[in-house]
Scaffold this active site. Structure first.
Site, short mmCIF file in Angstrom:
data_model
loop_
_atom_site.label_atom_id
_atom_site.label_comp_id
_atom_site.label_asym_id
_atom_site.label_seq_id
_atom_site.Cartn_x
_atom_site.Cartn_y
_atom_site.Cartn_z
N LYS A 63 6.87 4.65 -41.67
CA LYS A 63 7.16 3.57 -42.21
C LYS A 63 6.82 2.38 -41.37
O LYS A 63 6.86 2.38 -40.16
CB LYS A 63 8.69 3.64 -42.72
CG LYS A 63 9.16 2.29 -43.42
CD LYS A 63 10.75 2.60 -43.87
CE LYS A 63 11.35 1.74 -42.70
NZ LYS A 63 13.03 1.89 -43.17
N ASP B 254 18.81 9.17 -45.21
CA ASP B 254 18.73 7.98 -44.42
C ASP B 254 20.15 7.55 -44.06
O ASP B 254 21.05 7.86 -44.88
CB ASP B 254 17.92 6.84 -45.33
CG ASP B 254 17.25 5.68 -44.46
OD1 ASP B 254 17.44 5.68 -43.04
OD2 ASP B 254 16.34 5.04 -44.75
N GLY C 24 36.95 -20.55 -48.13
CA GLY C 24 36.22 -19.16 -47.67
C GLY C 24 37.30 -18.60 -46.44
O GLY C 24 36.73 -17.43 -46.23
N GLU C 25 38.26 -19.16 -45.95
CA GLU C 25 39.02 -18.58 -45.12
C GLU C 25 39.73 -17.39 -45.60
O GLU C 25 40.18 -17.43 -46.70
CB GLU C 25 39.91 -19.78 -44.34
CG GLU C 25 39.38 -20.69 -43.64
CD GLU C 25 40.17 -21.68 -43.02
OE1 GLU C 25 41.51 -21.71 -43.21
OE2 GLU C 25 39.75 -22.71 -42.39
N THR D 26 18.42 -3.02 -49.37
CA THR D 26 17.65 -3.69 -50.47
C THR D 26 17.23 -2.39 -51.30
O THR D 26 16.85 -2.83 -52.36
CB THR D 26 16.62 -4.55 -49.80
OG1 THR D 26 15.62 -3.78 -49.20
CG2 THR D 26 17.04 -5.86 -49.17
N GLY D 27 17.00 -1.22 -50.70
CA GLY D 27 16.61 -0.12 -51.30
C GLY D 27 14.93 -0.04 -50.91
O GLY D 27 14.02 1.04 -51.50
N GLN E 146 21.06 -5.03 -35.64
CA GLN E 146 20.81 -6.08 -34.80
C GLN E 146 21.44 -5.64 -33.09
O GLN E 146 22.16 -6.18 -32.59
CB GLN E 146 21.34 -7.39 -34.85
CG GLN E 146 20.96 -7.91 -36.45
CD GLN E 146 21.21 -9.41 -36.50
OE1 GLN E 146 21.44 -10.14 -35.91
NE2 GLN E 146 21.86 -9.73 -37.87
C1 R5P Z 1 15.98 1.50 -40.86
O1 R5P Z 1 15.55 1.77 -39.98
C2 R5P Z 1 17.35 1.93 -41.68
O2 R5P Z 1 17.44 3.28 -41.34
C3 R5P Z 1 17.08 2.04 -43.28
O3 R5P Z 1 16.02 2.72 -43.77
C4 R5P Z 1 17.12 0.54 -43.88
O4 R5P Z 1 17.78 -0.32 -42.86
C5 R5P Z 1 17.30 0.60 -45.22
O5 R5P Z 1 16.98 -0.82 -45.65
P1 R5P Z 1 16.46 -1.13 -47.06
O6 R5P Z 1 17.28 -0.51 -48.03
O7 R5P Z 1 16.66 -2.79 -47.14
O8 R5P Z 1 15.04 -0.73 -46.90
#
Ligand code: R5P
Length: 292
Positions: free
Chosen positions: A191, A219, A38-39, A224-225, A96
């Site tokens: 959300k 966004d 993996g390096e 992951t969507g 993070q």
């Molecule tokens: C969250 O605050 C971000 O703005 C995105 O909405 C989020 O990170 C998208 O991640 P996922 O597609 O996994 O929901």
């Protein structure tokens, strides 16, 4: 920009080529071999400028590999050039940026130390998840936005009474900026994300204003969507017309794209901060302006 080397990281080759032309910088490509463990072994082709080098490398998956390659490129650039600008079109780890739950490590803080230690003098990012992330970098840093570039794309579409929507309150300013340039209205849904499982839920109950309108969900990124899928399912129930997605960074992990389309999204439009099928918008002009 004569006398500038533009070092192209493997994750941003196309964008780096475009930037080198716009900045009239000497393109230095990197050859990568990934060893069985993996390096990464990196070899640069070409000489580096004594005065200025620009490293371009996005930090999308494999995130840690692309990160180490980026740090290595910065370090090599610093051995040769007095000034090293690093362009990270998509900044991995940007979510993070704070301790959400006790004991969590703020990885952006670690990255701040690593980039400085490797020799970066200036950092340029595109639509970083939050400005707090950049505060952990004790070097000159600048975040540019791809929103005007994305809007340009949407101006060409014939949308029916479009409404711009942020899938969460945190993205409201982004949606407002998009809507103001497009000269349309905007709203933000509510959300909730489970901090442990990552699962999302839309808490908004009704959104009458979406009825019979084409919608643009805006966004910063899709991973992951989950956020886009939940928002789309909710909006479809409110009898909207077509749902489009505009985002700067489309990671589209696993089968996210398929799931998003299945939820009813007509088109996903992202930028080339992460190259892929949906990256229909070029941000090299925007980055070039920040790099001069
Ligand atoms: C969250 O605050 C971000 O703005 C995105 O909405 C989020 O990170 C998208 O991640 P996922 O597609 O996994 O929901």
């Amino acid at each position: 920009m004569n006398n500038t080397s533009l070092i192209s990281g493997k994750s941003s080759e196309d964008l780096a080529r475009k930037l080198s032309r716009k900045l009239k910088a000497n393109l230095v490509k990197s050859e990568i071999i990934i060893f069985p463990d993996g390096e990464s072994k990196i070899t640069l082709s070409g000489n580096l400028s004594k005065s200025k080098s620009i490293v371009v490398q996005s930090i999308y998956p494999p995130v840690d590999t692309n990160l180490v390659q980026c740090l290595s490129l910065i370090s090599k650039a610093k051995e040769n050039s007095s000034e090293v600008i690093v362009v990270i079109p998509y900044m991995g780890y940007a979510r993070q940026d704070r301790e959400f739950l006790p004991g969590e490590i703020v990885t952006m803080k670690v990255l701040g130390k690593l980039f400085k230690g490797a020799g970066a003098s200036k950092l340029i990012t595109v639509d970083i998840h939050s400005m707090l992330g950049l505060k952990h970098f004790r070097i000159n840093s600048k975040n540019v936005t791809a929103i005007p570039d994305l809007v340009k794309y949407f101006k060409k579409l014939r949308l029916k009474n479009p409404l711009v929507i942020s899938p969460d309150k945190g993205g409201k300013d982004r949606a407002r900026e998009f809507a103001d340039i497009l000269k349309v209205e905007h709203i933000a849904l509510e959300k909730k994300r489970d901090r442990k499982t990552g699962k999302v839920q839309i808490k908004t109950k009704n959104a009458d204003e979406v009825k019979n309108r084409d919608l643009i969900l805006v966004d910063d990124m899709i991973s992951t969507g989950g956020s886009i899928i939940k928002a789309t399912q909710f909006l479809k129930k409110q009898n909207c017309k077509r749902v489009y997605v505009a985002c700067t960074h489309a990671l589209l992990m696993n089968d996210a794209e398929k799931k998003i389309r299945k939820a009813g999204v007509a088109r996903i439009v992202s930028t080339n901060t992460i190259p892929g099928k949906t990256s229909l918008v070029d941000v090299s002009d925007t980055i070039a302006k920040a790099a001069v």
